[in-house]
Structure formats: structure tokens, C-alpha cells
Scaffold this motif. Structure first.
Motif, PDB file in Angstrom:
ATOM      1  N   LEU A 207     -15.425 -16.983  35.525  1.00 37.26           N
ATOM      2  CA  LEU A 207     -15.796 -17.114  34.116  1.00 37.26           C
ATOM      3  C   LEU A 207     -14.681 -17.819  33.327  1.00 37.26           C
ATOM      4  N   PHE A 208     -13.433 -17.425  33.636  1.00 34.72           N
ATOM      5  CA  PHE A 208     -12.261 -17.988  32.959  1.00 34.72           C
ATOM      6  C   PHE A 208     -12.250 -19.517  33.103  1.00 34.72           C
ATOM      7  N   ASN A 209     -12.587 -19.964  34.311  1.00 35.33           N
ATOM      8  CA  ASN A 209     -12.579 -21.402  34.589  1.00 35.33           C
ATOM      9  C   ASN A 209     -13.929 -22.058  34.316  1.00 35.33           C
ATOM     10  N   GLY A 210     -14.950 -21.252  34.092  1.00 34.41           N
ATOM     11  CA  GLY A 210     -16.288 -21.796  33.906  1.00 34.41           C
ATOM     12  C   GLY A 210     -16.828 -21.517  32.523  1.00 34.41           C
ATOM     13  N   LYS A 211     -17.847 -20.663  32.482  1.00 28.03           N
ATOM     14  CA  LYS A 211     -18.583 -20.418  31.246  1.00 28.03           C
ATOM     15  C   LYS A 211     -17.720 -20.098  30.018  1.00 28.03           C
ATOM     16  N   ALA A 212     -16.627 -19.322  30.196  1.00 24.95           N
ATOM     17  CA  ALA A 212     -15.835 -18.901  29.036  1.00 24.95           C
ATOM     18  C   ALA A 212     -14.810 -19.962  28.602  1.00 24.95           C
ATOM     19  N   GLN A 213     -14.613 -21.000  29.405  1.00 27.52           N
ATOM     20  CA  GLN A 213     -13.789 -22.174  29.033  1.00 27.52           C
ATOM     21  C   GLN A 213     -12.346 -21.849  28.688  1.00 27.52           C
ATOM     22  N   CYS A 214     -11.840 -20.744  29.148  1.00 24.91           N
ATOM     23  CA  CYS A 214     -10.463 -20.369  28.811  1.00 24.91           C
ATOM     24  C   CYS A 214      -9.469 -21.378  29.391  1.00 24.91           C
ATOM     25  N   ALA A 215      -9.778 -21.880  30.597  1.00 22.94           N
ATOM     26  CA  ALA A 215      -8.843 -22.767  31.281  1.00 22.94           C
ATOM     27  C   ALA A 215      -8.721 -24.137  30.614  1.00 22.94           C
ATOM     28  N   ALA A 216      -9.552 -24.390  29.587  1.00 23.45           N
ATOM     29  CA  ALA A 216      -9.378 -25.636  28.834  1.00 23.45           C
ATOM     30  C   ALA A 216      -7.992 -25.656  28.198  1.00 23.45           C
ATOM     31  N   CYS A 217      -7.458 -24.503  27.858  1.00 21.88           N
ATOM     32  CA  CYS A 217      -6.131 -24.426  27.218  1.00 21.88           C
ATOM     33  C   CYS A 217      -5.147 -23.571  28.030  1.00 21.88           C
ATOM     34  N   ILE A 231      -7.398 -22.022  16.977  1.00 24.07           N
ATOM     35  CA  ILE A 231      -8.519 -21.303  17.604  1.00 24.07           C
ATOM     36  C   ILE A 231      -9.339 -20.559  16.551  1.00 24.07           C
ATOM     37  N   GLY A 232      -9.155 -20.924  15.284  1.00 25.86           N
ATOM     38  CA  GLY A 232     -10.035 -20.389  14.241  1.00 25.86           C
ATOM     39  C   GLY A 232      -9.774 -18.959  13.833  1.00 25.86           C
ATOM     40  N   LEU A 233      -8.475 -18.561  13.815  1.00 26.13           N
ATOM     41  CA  LEU A 233      -8.142 -17.214  13.342  1.00 26.13           C
ATOM     42  C   LEU A 233      -8.062 -17.226  11.823  1.00 26.13           C
ATOM     43  N   ASP A 234      -8.366 -16.079  11.215  1.00 22.95           N
ATOM     44  CA  ASP A 234      -8.305 -15.969   9.766  1.00 22.95           C
ATOM     45  C   ASP A 234      -6.875 -15.638   9.339  1.00 22.95           C
ATOM     46  N   SER A 235      -5.999 -16.650   9.350  1.00 27.98           N
ATOM     47  CA  SER A 235      -4.598 -16.455   8.976  1.00 27.98           C
ATOM     48  C   SER A 235      -4.182 -17.612   8.077  1.00 27.98           C
ATOM     49  N   PRO A 236      -3.435 -17.312   6.999  1.00 24.68           N
ATOM     50  CA  PRO A 236      -3.039 -18.380   6.070  1.00 24.68           C
ATOM     51  C   PRO A 236      -1.935 -19.283   6.643  1.00 24.68           C
ATOM     52  N   ASP A 237      -1.309 -18.860   7.742  1.00 28.22           N
ATOM     53  CA  ASP A 237      -0.195 -19.608   8.329  1.00 28.22           C
ATOM     54  C   ASP A 237      -0.709 -20.931   8.915  1.00 28.22           C
ATOM     55  N   LEU A 238      -0.083 -22.040   8.516  1.00 27.96           N
ATOM     56  CA  LEU A 238      -0.538 -23.349   9.014  1.00 27.96           C
ATOM     57  C   LEU A 238       0.076 -23.706  10.365  1.00 27.96           C
ATOM     58  N   GLY A 239       1.015 -22.861  10.841  1.00 34.28           N
ATOM     59  CA  GLY A 239       1.582 -23.102  12.167  1.00 34.28           C
ATOM     60  C   GLY A 239       2.254 -24.461  12.260  1.00 34.28           C
ATOM     61  N   ARG A 240       1.913 -25.212  13.299  1.00 31.66           N
ATOM     62  CA  ARG A 240       2.517 -26.517  13.506  1.00 31.66           C
ATOM     63  C   ARG A 240       2.203 -27.465  12.343  1.00 31.66           C
ATOM     64  N   ASP A 287     -17.482 -15.853  19.579  1.00 31.96           N
ATOM     65  CA  ASP A 287     -17.942 -16.285  18.251  1.00 31.96           C
ATOM     66  C   ASP A 287     -17.529 -17.715  17.941  1.00 31.96           C
ATOM     67  N   GLY A 288     -16.414 -18.153  18.532  1.00 34.89           N
ATOM     68  CA  GLY A 288     -16.003 -19.545  18.360  1.00 34.89           C
ATOM     69  C   GLY A 288     -15.001 -19.778  17.238  1.00 34.89           C
ATOM     70  N   GLY A 289     -14.643 -18.756  16.469  1.00 30.65           N
ATOM     71  CA  GLY A 289     -13.618 -18.910  15.428  1.00 30.65           C
ATOM     72  C   GLY A 289     -14.151 -19.559  14.158  1.00 30.65           C
ATOM     73  N   ILE A 290     -13.271 -19.568  13.123  1.00 33.84           N
ATOM     74  CA  ILE A 290     -13.663 -20.107  11.817  1.00 33.84           C
ATOM     75  C   ILE A 290     -13.911 -21.619  11.913  1.00 33.84           C
ATOM     76  N   SER A 296     -10.211 -26.429  17.097  1.00 32.43           N
ATOM     77  CA  SER A 296     -10.191 -27.170  18.361  1.00 32.43           C
ATOM     78  C   SER A 296     -11.600 -27.461  18.866  1.00 32.43           C
ATOM     79  N   LYS A 297     -11.768 -28.649  19.413  1.00 35.46           N
ATOM     80  CA  LYS A 297     -13.075 -29.032  19.993  1.00 35.46           C
ATOM     81  C   LYS A 297     -13.408 -28.171  21.209  1.00 35.46           C
ATOM     82  N   GLU A 298     -12.368 -27.538  21.769  1.00 35.13           N
ATOM     83  CA  GLU A 298     -12.606 -26.685  22.944  1.00 35.13           C
ATOM     84  C   GLU A 298     -13.131 -25.307  22.548  1.00 35.13           C
ATOM     85  N   MET A 299     -13.217 -25.036  21.255  1.00 37.77           N
ATOM     86  CA  MET A 299     -13.727 -23.736  20.803  1.00 37.77           C
ATOM     87  C   MET A 299     -15.236 -23.842  20.609  1.00 37.77           C
TER      88      MET A 299
END
Ligand code: HEC
Ligand code: HEC
Length: 334
Positions: A207-217, A231-240, A287-290, A296-299
């Protein structure tokens, strides 16, 4: 003779089949590296490791002598602190959770937003950051110079007892490079021990490598692409995004993909420590995030059954090699 060649042929056919299956689910992409990498300018030595370990555990590296690197990167918490908000960060508007320093020898970008590019460069930051160790390198060099017990350690590491910022940073970096995950049950499975992980975990790996697409990242043996994603978290931090022009849309809200090895049992997870169980993490990905321009297109949303969720969690647990047996050092006397 004939029988033998037939057997050999059969074996070849079987192993071709095995490697085809491997290609499909990419089991072979997860082999651990043979050796710890280190820059030519700071090769690994046992003497530097001993010095670095001593410095790492010594609270005299902080102004008020109350905080060492190990206060936040503790062997008891897989070299993190188990806290949502690190000590000292309580007053910050956007505190960030302490990441592990295990397997940091392989990091190409350090910190959640990648603002340091080597362990040597990073080591000075916590010492001088006001809400962390709140000291300065000039006074630290003087302080360590007055601790007699440090002289033989610097001498053994560098040939003479001179203490300077670079030597402190190089030793801290060297010690951290030696903190490598123990062999986990997943590693034994990758090496061909079919019984090493449960069939549930094996389904989780697919699943990690297939349907759930985790291995994309989350790629390769450390389970990270060493890159940054929103990854669409509800956080005000802009990070990078704070350090990159706003036009680079995909870097807004983007954080470094963390390793998935040796995850703490109950988190906290994510840069803001906002999740405390793996079920919640997986539901977030389902859910795919906000939805926002930087997402990310991978979400891509997907749906798992209860059983599949349990399989994925069972797999993530096989990546834990347990605590590293590191004895805290005896600290040098004044
Ligand atoms: C008060 C808690 C605290 C102390 C003390 C501390 N750290 Fe950290 N460390 C953090 C936090 C929080 C981050 C992430 C900060 C960020 O990304 O903005 C971090 C990040 C790191 C990273 C980057 C890891 C990665 O995955 O990118 C390394 C390496 C590191 N620290 C080493 C050290 C060393 C060496 C010391 C001692 C000189 C130290 N830390 C002291 C909390 C701490
Ligand atoms: C688009 C890239 C991407 C995909 C796809 C992805 N992740 Fe992540 N993952 C990340 C990033 C980036 C973070 C850190 C995000 C943050 O803190 O803002 C993260 C964080 C995590 C964490 C928290 C780890 C920690 O130490 O805090 C876990 C667990 C995790 N992901 C598991 C998964 C699983 C399971 C999947 C598949 C269902 C998955 N990830 C899919 C990029 C991705």
C-alpha cells in the motif's frame, strides 16, 4: 549433469520472478547503505566522536548551563524530545517540533525548512539561538578552555589542545554521524528473511508503494526524498516559503520530508507536533490536505479500509530498530 542444469535453470527462472516482483513493489530500493558518509574535510574518527559525544551531552554549552543538545535530542526519545513544543519555544508564535538526529549523516538539507546545509554549519545554530542554548561562540570557547578535562579530548581529536568554533562544530557533527538506526525487522525482510515481518506489514508495504502513494515522497532506506512539500496541514508556518520568493508557489507551507524510521510510538508527528497517532496521520493523507496553490501534486485523496489502515501502520512499525545503546559520557571536570 543434466538434472543439475535443469535445477539451475529453474532457480534462474525463480529468481527472475522474484526480482520482477521486487521491481514492482520496489523492495530492493530500501537496502541500507554499507558505510556512514562524511565530508573529506571532517572524516570520522573515534577521538572526534568521543569529543563530540561529550560536548553533545554537556549543558555547559548553554549560557545558564541548563541545557545540552541531549536535552532536546535525547536517546530516551529516539534522539528527539517527545514534546509537541520544545523547551524554550513556548513563547514563540510558530514553534517547531524537535526532529530526530538519527541518520543525520545522510541529510542534505537540515532543519524543517532546510536552512542549514551541513551538520557542521547546523551545530552552531542551537548554541547561539536565544530561545535554545542562548550562548555565543566566543564565550563558549573561553569557558571550555577553562575546563581542564576538555584539553586531552581536543588534543586526541585534533593533535593539539586548541579550542575553536570550527573544532566544536566538527566534533558535534562527527558524533551525530555515528547515530545510525539499528537493523529493524523491515531491514531483515529487505535482505530476504521472509518471516521477519507479518503478512499484514507486507500488505502495508505494498500500500505504501502503491495505492497510498507514500513512496512518492518517503523514498529509499531513510524514507525521505530530502525535499520539501506542502502536505496541506492547517498551520500558519510558511516553512521553506519564508526563505524563498513567494512566486515559488510550491515552497509555501513546504517542510522537509521527515524520515519514517524509528518513529516514536505516540508521536508527536509533523513540524508542529499536531498529530499524536498514526491513524490520524493516515486519515490526513486519505483526505488529501487543505486545497491551496502550494499543495503538493502528490497529495491525491484516496480511501483505505480499516484493515488497510492497520496494515499500513503495521508496516510503519517494522521500521523501528529500537533505542540506540549510547551511554551518556562522563563530563570533564573543571
Ligand atoms: C531546545 C531544544 C533544542 C536544543 C537544546 C537543540 N536542538 Fe537541535 N533541533 C531542535 C529543533 C526544534 C529543531 C528544528 C528547528 C527547525 O527546523 O526550525 C532542531 C534541529 C536540529 C537538527 C536538524 C535535524 C534535521 O532533520 O534537519 C540537528 C542536526 C540538530 N538539531 C542538532 C542539535 C545539536 C548538535 C544541538 C546542540 C549543540 C542541538 N540540536 C540542540 C531543538 C533543539
Ligand atoms: C507529498 C509528499 C508526501 C507524501 C505523498 C506523503 N508524505 Fe508523509 N510527510 C511529508 C512531509 C513533507 C511531512 C512533514 C510535513 C510537515 O510537518 O509539515 C511528512 C510527515 C509524515 C509523518 C510524520 C513524521 C514525523 O516525524 O513527524 C508521517 C508518519 C508520514 N508523513 C507518513 C506518511 C504516509 C504513511 C504516507 C502515505 C499515506 C505519506 N506520509 C505520504 C511528505 C509526504
Amino acid at each position: 549433469m543434466k538434472i543439475r542444469s535443469l535445477v539451475m535453470l529453474a532457480c534462474t527462472v525463480l529468481s527472475v520472478h522474484a526480482s520482477l516482483a521486487d521491481d514492482k513493489i520496489k523492495r530492493s530500493d530500501y537496502h541500507r547503505p554499507e558505510a556512514i558518509p562524511a565530508p573529506a574535510s571532517n572524516p570520522l574518527t573515534t577521538e572526534k566522536t568521543t569529543l563530540g559525544k561529550t560536548l553533545f551531552f554537556d549543558a555547559r554549552l548553554s549560557r545558564d548551563k541548563g541545557m545540552s543538545c541531549a536535552t532536546c535530542h535525547s536517546p530516551d526519545h529516539r534522539w528527539s524530545d517527545g514534546r509537541v513544543v520544545p523547551l524554550g519555544s513556548e513563547e514563540l508564535e510558530q514553534p517547531r517540533r524537535t526532529p530526530t538526529v538519527m541518520n543525520s549523516a545522510w541529510l542534505t538539507a537540515l532543519m524543517w525548512d532546510g536552512r542549514a546545509n551541513s551538520l557542521e554549519a547546523q551545530a552552531v545554530l542551537p548554541i547561539t539561538t536565544p530561545h535554545e542554548m542562548n550562548y555565543n561562540m566566543k564565550q563558549l570557547v573561553e569557558r571550555l578552555g577553562e575546563i581542564k578535562g576538555y584539553q586531552p579530548l581536543f588534543e586526541a581529536a585534533y593533535g593539539d589542545a586548541e579550542i575553536n568554533t570550527q573544532r566544536i562544530a566538527m566534533a558535534l557533527a562527527t558524533f551525530q554521524r555515528t547515530l545510525v538506526s539499528n537493523i529493524s525487522s523491515f531491514d531483515r525482510w529487505v535482505e530476504g528473511d521472509e518471516q521477519a515481518i507479518s503478512t499484514s506489514a507486507q500488505r502495508g508495504f505494498e500500500l505504501f508503494n502503491g495505492k497510498a502513494q507514500c513512496a512518492a515522497c518517503h523514498k529509499s532506506w531513510r524514507f525521505t526524498d530530502d525535499s520539501f512539500h506542502d502536505i496541506g496541514l492547517d498551520s500558519p508556518d510558511l516553512g521553506r516559503g519564508k526563505a524563498i520568493p513567494v512566486e515559488v508557489t510550491i515552497m509555501q507551507h513546504a517542510f522537509k520530508t521527515p524520515t519514517l524510521r524509528d518513529l516514536p510510538e505516540n508521536g508527536p508527528y509533523m513540524h508542529d507536533g499536531s498529530m499524536t497517532d498514526l491513524e490520524a496521520v493516515i486519515k490526513h493523507y486519505e483526505d488529501g490536505g487543505i486545497e491551496r496553490p502550494s499543495l503538493s501534486k502528490e497529495m491525491k485523496p484516496f480511501e483505505l479500509t480499516e484493515q488497510q489502515r492497520a496494515d499500513l501502520i503495521a508496516f510503519l512499525k517494522t521500521l523501528d530498530g529500537g533505542p540506540l545503546a549510547v551511554e551518556p559520557p562522563a563530563l570533564p571536570k573543571e
